[in-house]
Enzyme design. Structure first.
Site, mmCIF file in Angstrom:
data_model
loop_
_atom_site.group_PDB
_atom_site.id
_atom_site.type_symbol
_atom_site.label_atom_id
_atom_site.label_comp_id
_atom_site.label_asym_id
_atom_site.label_seq_id
_atom_site.Cartn_x
_atom_site.Cartn_y
_atom_site.Cartn_z
ATOM 1 N N HIS A 7 3.964 -9.502 11.149
ATOM 2 C CA HIS A 7 5.040 -8.160 11.095
ATOM 3 C C HIS A 7 5.142 -7.027 10.431
ATOM 4 O O HIS A 7 5.651 -6.005 10.607
ATOM 5 C CB HIS A 7 6.561 -9.091 9.714
ATOM 6 C CG HIS A 7 6.098 -9.342 8.615
ATOM 7 N ND1 HIS A 7 5.563 -10.587 7.831
ATOM 8 C CD2 HIS A 7 6.305 -8.659 7.531
ATOM 9 C CE1 HIS A 7 5.351 -10.292 6.970
ATOM 10 N NE2 HIS A 7 6.123 -8.741 5.549
ATOM 11 N N ASP B 37 2.779 -15.919 11.441
ATOM 12 C CA ASP B 37 2.623 -14.189 11.456
ATOM 13 C C ASP B 37 1.453 -13.772 10.390
ATOM 14 O O ASP B 37 1.641 -13.124 9.681
ATOM 15 C CB ASP B 37 3.392 -14.861 10.064
ATOM 16 C CG ASP B 37 3.838 -13.050 9.735
ATOM 17 O OD1 ASP B 37 3.958 -12.076 10.456
ATOM 18 O OD2 ASP B 37 5.327 -12.443 8.678
ATOM 19 N N SER C 224 3.226 -8.211 1.811
ATOM 20 C CA SER C 224 3.021 -8.761 2.671
ATOM 21 C C SER C 224 1.698 -8.899 3.654
ATOM 22 O O SER C 224 1.161 -7.394 3.224
ATOM 23 C CB SER C 224 4.399 -8.471 3.686
ATOM 24 O OG SER C 224 5.043 -9.226 3.002
#
Length: 492
Positions: free
Chosen positions: A106, A136, A210
């Site tokens: 993402h 992911d 992230s």
């Protein structure tokens, strides 16, 4: 009053008190962080977004007004009128000195350009090697002039709740930042994907972290920071990381093939509840119950059957239906594996343990096969010839009105031409069946693992279960699209 013999009181087992240092945690992680910071990178991406047609009317001034030039300048950028450059920041880490970088999918999704920013100020354009939205994860490649500082993966299975871990990343675009905490939980399912098995940590993870690594105190990557739960967007001590043992297999496949190649068993599953376990006669609730076999799939060889409860796969115990897809996906395509199941062969006997061998297919091919199968599903044929005792009238039992399949019902409920079973045409709102989510148009295929073809057969089998003192009826139901599920309905 004499209460019988007493037992001599035994001292409680001694529990070692933690040392002062352990109570405070590690005295310092400075040396550890110093050796790892250069391997953690910032990921910046850029994407051109066409804002035209997004519900915002163009800015127009009256004819001849000088404000029109101002409006045009406001919307104009290097990509032309109506386009804007959207930038985002995330984190990543180097896993190979030649320039292989791991991050979250993402972080780089839909990006036009990806830039990897290093701690010494170096910026390198990155090539996207491959992505896996299911976990992911994404793998990038840069071309450095000299070998890069890299880190290695550790064993996430060795982590225990309470172990110290350290996160390094790029929170809020501030650059390399270190935070420390403990493993709060393992095996978390946050409904992010089909293979959720997250490590939960209270090490501060914020926006921009992230894709960054979660280290153990040996300096090995045990997780990839992916998500947080927060009402504000800032850390409240609930962060989630993809375990390294799950990530390594995906990353290796992306590096080798540019895509994932997961194992596929070719079955549909349902969770085993306590009621279903009792109905199947398997004792405690465990494993995953087979609810369908994909036609043309690896298990379409007659060895696995609907109602089988898979309790072991390739030597690994299957605790729940959530575990099995992940275990299968991590198994190499083409491997012949032993699948141990609990199978009930008679209603008056407990389930027996048996083993079958299945050669795994590839999940990505299976997804295409299932999509094609759905597109080619047979449509209802009102003129199709029917068999069975269709003269029998409707029967009511357990709050359900039942009848046999006929052309009218086949058309009304869009039942497939080869649909089998007994049609539920009505469900009393306050009945046990309604509370279990049973709806009109559903087919009853089995009662207590015995096939049924007529409404009277269903009623008779339920009456027999009641006479035997059974409190519940185990029904195998089929939706109009063919999906199967077990439902346990209390017998009143």
């Amino acid at each position: 009053m004499d209460n019988g013999p007493t037992q001599e009181a035994r001292p409680a087992p001694a529990i070692a008190a933690p040392s002062a240092g352990a109570a405070r945690g590690p005295a310092s992680v400075a040396d550890l962080a110093e050796g790892l910071l250069d391997a953690v990178v910032n990921i910046s991406t850029s994407q051109s977004v066409d804002v035209a047609g997004r519900g915002v009317p163009p800015l127009e001034a009256p004819e001849g007004s000088p404000l029109q030039d101002f409006f045009d300048d406001l919307l104009q950028d290097r990509d032309g009128l109506g386009n804007r450059r959207v930038q985002s920041l995330g984190s990543g880490f180097v896993v190979d000195p030649s320039g292989v970088v791991v991050t979250n999918n993402h972080v780089i999704a839909d990006a036009d350009t990806i830039t990897v920013n290093f701690a010494d100020g170096t910026q390198l354009d990155a090539e996207l090697i491959g992505t896996d939205p299911k976990t992911d994860l994404a793998v990038l490649k840069v071309e450095p002039e000299e070998p890069l500082v890299s880190v290695k993966f550790g064993d996430s299975e060795a982590l225990r709740i309470g172990d110290w871990v350290m996160a390094i990343g790029n929170p809020f675009g501030l650059g390399g930042s270190v935070s420390i905490g403990i493993v709060s939980a393992r095996g978390r399912n946050i409904n992010a994907g089909p293979y959720d098995n997250f490590i939960q940590t209270d090490a501060a993870i914020n926006r921009g972290n992230s894709g960054g690594p979660l280290f153990d105190l040996n300096g090995d990557v045990v997780g990839i920071n992916t998500a947080i739960i927060s009402p504000s967007g800032g850390s409240i001590g609930i962060g989630f990381s993809v375990p390294s043992n799950l990530a390594v297999n995906v990353i290796d496949q992306l590096r080798e093939f540019g895509e994932t190649r997961r194992g596929w068993l070719g079955i549909r599953l349902q969770a085993v509840t306590d009621d279903i376990a009792e109905g199947l006669g398997i004792g405690e609730a465990r494993g995953a119950v087979v609810m369908g076999i994909v036609e043309g799939g690896p298990s379409d060889n007659g060895l696995l059957k609907v109602g089988d409860v898979i309790v072991s796969f390739d030597g690994a115990a299957v605790e729940s239906s959530r575990d099995l897809p992940r275990i299968v996906a991590e198994t190499p395509v083409g491997k012949a594996v032993a699948v141990e199941v609990l199978r009930k062969t008679a209603t008056d006997k407990p389930a027996e343990r048996t083993s079958v061998e299945v050669t795994l297919g590839r999940l990505e091919d299976g997804e295409k096969l299932m999509a094609e199968s759905d597109d080619a599903a047979p449509t209802s044929d009102p003129e199709a010839a029917e068999t069975g005792d269709t003269d029998a009238g409707p029967v009511e039992t357990l709050g359900m009105t039942l009848t046999e399949i006929d052309p009218t019902l086949r058309e009304q409920y869009a039942l497939a031409e080869d649909a089998k079973g007994v049609v539920i045409t009505a469900v009393a709102p306050s009945s046990n069946a309604a509370e279990k989510g049973i709806e009109a148009g559903t087919l009853i295929r089995e009662v207590a693992q015995e096939e049924v073809a007529t409404a009277r057969e269903v009623a008779d089998k339920i009456a027999k279960l009641k006479d035997e003192g059974r409190r519940n009826a185990l029904l195998l139901l089929a939706a109009s699209n063919g999906d199967l599920r077990f439902v346990v309905v209390p017998i009143e």
